[in-house]
Design a protein around this motif. Structure first.
Motif, PDB file in Angstrom:
ATOM      1  N   ILE A   1       4.764  -2.055   9.028  1.00 22.31           N
ATOM      2  CA  ILE A   1       5.665  -1.373   8.085  1.00 22.31           C
ATOM      3  C   ILE A   1       5.905   0.084   8.443  1.00 22.31           C
ATOM      4  N   GLY A   2       5.132   0.614   9.404  1.00 20.54           N
ATOM      5  CA  GLY A   2       5.273   2.012   9.793  1.00 20.54           C
ATOM      6  C   GLY A   2       6.500   2.262  10.639  1.00 20.54           C
ATOM      7  N   GLU A   3       6.798   3.548  10.817  1.00 21.04           N
ATOM      8  CA  GLU A   3       7.952   3.970  11.599  1.00 21.04           C
ATOM      9  C   GLU A   3       7.462   4.808  12.776  1.00 21.04           C
ATOM     10  N   PRO A   4       8.121   4.677  13.925  1.00 22.45           N
ATOM     11  CA  PRO A   4       7.737   5.497  15.082  1.00 22.45           C
ATOM     12  C   PRO A   4       7.970   6.978  14.793  1.00 22.45           C
ATOM     13  N   ARG A   5       7.015   7.836  15.217  1.00 19.91           N
ATOM     14  CA  ARG A   5       7.096   9.275  14.959  1.00 19.91           C
ATOM     15  C   ARG A   5       7.524  10.060  16.192  1.00 19.91           C
ATOM     16  N   ASP A   6       7.516   9.439  17.360  1.00 19.53           N
ATOM     17  CA  ASP A   6       7.933  10.141  18.565  1.00 19.53           C
ATOM     18  C   ASP A   6       8.998   9.323  19.299  1.00 19.53           C
ATOM     19  N   SER A   7       9.552   9.896  20.345  1.00 14.16           N
ATOM     20  CA  SER A   7      10.630   9.212  21.073  1.00 14.16           C
ATOM     21  C   SER A   7      10.134   7.982  21.823  1.00 14.16           C
ATOM     22  N   ASP A   8       8.855   7.965  22.196  1.00  9.62           N
ATOM     23  CA  ASP A   8       8.291   6.811  22.908  1.00  9.62           C
ATOM     24  C   ASP A   8       8.030   5.632  21.975  1.00  9.62           C
TER      25      ASP A   8
ATOM     26  N   PHE B   1       0.609   1.910   0.005  1.00  8.84           N
ATOM     27  CA  PHE B   1      -0.072   1.454  -1.208  1.00  8.84           C
ATOM     28  C   PHE B   1       0.710   0.328  -1.867  1.00  8.84           C
ATOM     29  N   GLU B   2       2.010   0.484  -1.995  1.00  5.67           N
ATOM     30  CA  GLU B   2       2.836  -0.539  -2.634  1.00  5.67           C
ATOM     31  C   GLU B   2       2.792  -1.851  -1.864  1.00  5.67           C
ATOM     32  N   HIS B   3       2.759  -1.766  -0.559  1.00  5.53           N
ATOM     33  CA  HIS B   3       2.724  -2.985   0.260  1.00  5.53           C
ATOM     34  C   HIS B   3       1.330  -3.602   0.293  1.00  5.53           C
TER      35      HIS B   3
ATOM     36  N   VAL C   1      -1.218  -3.316  -1.834  1.00  2.28           N
ATOM     37  CA  VAL C   1      -1.858  -3.677  -3.106  1.00  2.28           C
ATOM     38  C   VAL C   1      -1.881  -5.187  -3.312  1.00  2.28           C
ATOM     39  N   THR C   2      -0.942  -5.914  -2.703  1.00  2.00           N
ATOM     40  CA  THR C   2      -0.949  -7.370  -2.827  1.00  2.00           C
ATOM     41  C   THR C   2      -1.988  -8.007  -1.892  1.00  2.00           C
ATOM     42  N   ILE C   3      -2.463  -7.246  -0.913  1.00  4.06           N
ATOM     43  CA  ILE C   3      -3.452  -7.755   0.037  1.00  4.06           C
ATOM     44  C   ILE C   3      -4.864  -7.462  -0.447  1.00  4.06           C
ATOM     45  N   SER C   4      -5.094  -6.224  -0.853  1.00  2.70           N
ATOM     46  CA  SER C   4      -6.447  -5.829  -1.240  1.00  2.70           C
ATOM     47  C   SER C   4      -6.385  -4.670  -2.224  1.00  2.70           C
ATOM     48  N   ASN C   5      -7.394  -4.561  -3.066  1.00  7.05           N
ATOM     49  CA  ASN C   5      -7.472  -3.458  -4.016  1.00  7.05           C
ATOM     50  C   ASN C   5      -8.378  -2.338  -3.502  1.00  7.05           C
ATOM     51  N   LYS C   6      -8.724  -2.371  -2.228  1.00  3.92           N
ATOM     52  CA  LYS C   6      -9.650  -1.404  -1.659  1.00  3.92           C
ATOM     53  C   LYS C   6      -8.995  -0.537  -0.592  1.00  3.92           C
ATOM     54  N   LEU C   7      -7.713  -0.229  -0.730  1.00  2.00           N
ATOM     55  CA  LEU C   7      -6.976   0.470   0.314  1.00  2.00           C
ATOM     56  C   LEU C   7      -7.614   1.800   0.685  1.00  2.00           C
ATOM     57  N   VAL C   8      -7.938   2.625  -0.277  1.00  2.00           N
ATOM     58  CA  VAL C   8      -8.457   3.956   0.032  1.00  2.00           C
ATOM     59  C   VAL C   8      -9.790   3.858   0.763  1.00  2.00           C
ATOM     60  N   GLY C   9     -10.657   2.984   0.333  1.00  2.00           N
ATOM     61  CA  GLY C   9     -11.938   2.807   1.006  1.00  2.00           C
ATOM     62  C   GLY C   9     -11.776   2.318   2.434  1.00  2.00           C
ATOM     63  N   VAL C  10     -10.850   1.392   2.648  1.00  2.00           N
ATOM     64  CA  VAL C  10     -10.608   0.880   3.998  1.00  2.00           C
ATOM     65  C   VAL C  10      -9.972   1.975   4.857  1.00  2.00           C
ATOM     66  N   LEU C  11      -9.080   2.782   4.274  1.00  2.00           N
ATOM     67  CA  LEU C  11      -8.495   3.903   5.010  1.00  2.00           C
ATOM     68  C   LEU C  11      -9.566   4.905   5.439  1.00  2.00           C
ATOM     69  N   LEU C  12     -10.480   5.217   4.547  1.00  2.00           N
ATOM     70  CA  LEU C  12     -11.564   6.145   4.890  1.00  2.00           C
ATOM     71  C   LEU C  12     -12.423   5.591   6.017  1.00  2.00           C
ATOM     72  N   ARG C  13     -12.704   4.297   5.980  1.00  2.00           N
ATOM     73  CA  ARG C  13     -13.493   3.666   7.044  1.00  2.00           C
ATOM     74  C   ARG C  13     -12.729   3.687   8.363  1.00  2.00           C
ATOM     75  N   ALA C  14     -11.420   3.418   8.308  1.00  2.00           N
ATOM     76  CA  ALA C  14     -10.595   3.437   9.524  1.00  2.00           C
ATOM     77  C   ALA C  14     -10.531   4.855  10.104  1.00  2.00           C
TER      78      ALA C  14
ATOM     79  N   GLY D   1       0.050   8.084  -6.529  1.00  2.00           N
ATOM     80  CA  GLY D   1       0.941   8.957  -7.282  1.00  2.00           C
ATOM     81  C   GLY D   1       0.901  10.379  -6.751  1.00  2.00           C
ATOM     82  N   LYS D   2      -0.243  11.008  -6.783  1.00  2.00           N
ATOM     83  CA  LYS D   2      -0.395  12.397  -6.340  1.00  2.00           C
ATOM     84  C   LYS D   2      -0.182  12.548  -4.836  1.00  2.00           C
ATOM     85  N   ASP D   3      -0.689  11.605  -4.044  1.00  2.00           N
ATOM     86  CA  ASP D   3      -0.646  11.717  -2.587  1.00  2.00           C
ATOM     87  C   ASP D   3       0.310  10.711  -1.939  1.00  2.00           C
ATOM     88  N   ASP D   4       1.307  10.248  -2.673  1.00  2.00           N
ATOM     89  CA  ASP D   4       2.239   9.263  -2.119  1.00  2.00           C
ATOM     90  C   ASP D   4       3.002   9.791  -0.907  1.00  2.00           C
TER      91      ASP D   4
END
Length: 172
Positions: free
Chosen positions: A109-116, A128-130, A132-145, A161-164
């Motif tokens: 779902i991400g977008e390329p940030r550079d020309s390559d 988060f919107e995408h 949330v249907t997979i897992s309710n632990k997004l922030v924890g998994v992001l921190l681990r990643a 909301g605050k950090d969207d």
């Protein structure tokens, strides 16, 4: 119902004393199952006593048992081969799978940030919107990643909301 001669051949104790002749087969079978329960309890009791001899928090600890101290390799680790060790390994495997799945979702779902097109990023709100249907632990998994240096983002914690608007970059 069996005959008395059948029930008298069933043994009900360690002394090889036959069951009373006046009991039915069903009652005599209870003697056998009670004996099995007794043996199982004795076995468990003996194993538990042996385990407690090595448990540093038990009152039954032998003074000769060496308790791991800080700095030693096995300090704070479960006994090798124990169920606790296995549960830890299973949890680690499960979390690794979730981190890999998160990276795949960011890649999709991400977008390329550079020309390559090698650096892929997505905003936290969209992820988060995408996700949330997979897992309710997004922030924890992001921190681990992030700890594994697979993703990067600003801030210590992300809040819905605050950090969207915060951009999450896929590093690998």
């Amino acid at each position: 119902m069996g005959t008395n001669s059948q029930s008298s051949t069933i043994l009900n104790s360690d002394d090889d004393i036959p069951a009373p002749a006046h009991l039915s087969d069903d009652t005599a079978a209870c003697f056998v199952s009670v004996k099995g329960l007794k043996e199982n309890w004795q076995k468990w009791s003996h194993e538990h006593q042996e385990y407690q001899k090595h448990n540093p928090f038990s009152n039954n600890t032998r003074p000769s048992v060496e308790v791991p101290q800080r700095g030693q390799d096995d300090y704070g680790r479960p006994l090798q081969g124990s169920m606790t060790e296995q549960r830890g390994k299973d949890a680690h495997t499960h979390i690794c799978r979730e981190v890999q799945e998160l990276c795949e979702v960011i890649k999709n779902i991400g977008e390329p940030r550079d020309s390559d097109g090698e650096v892929i990023a997505v905003r936290f709100g969209k992820l988060f919107e995408h996700y949330v249907t997979i897992s309710n632990k997004l922030v924890g998994v992001l921190l681990r990643a992030r700890k594994q240096k697979l993703v990067d983002f600003e801030g210590e914690m992300l809040w819905q909301g605050k950090d969207d608007h915060v951009v999450i970059t896929l590093l690998q």
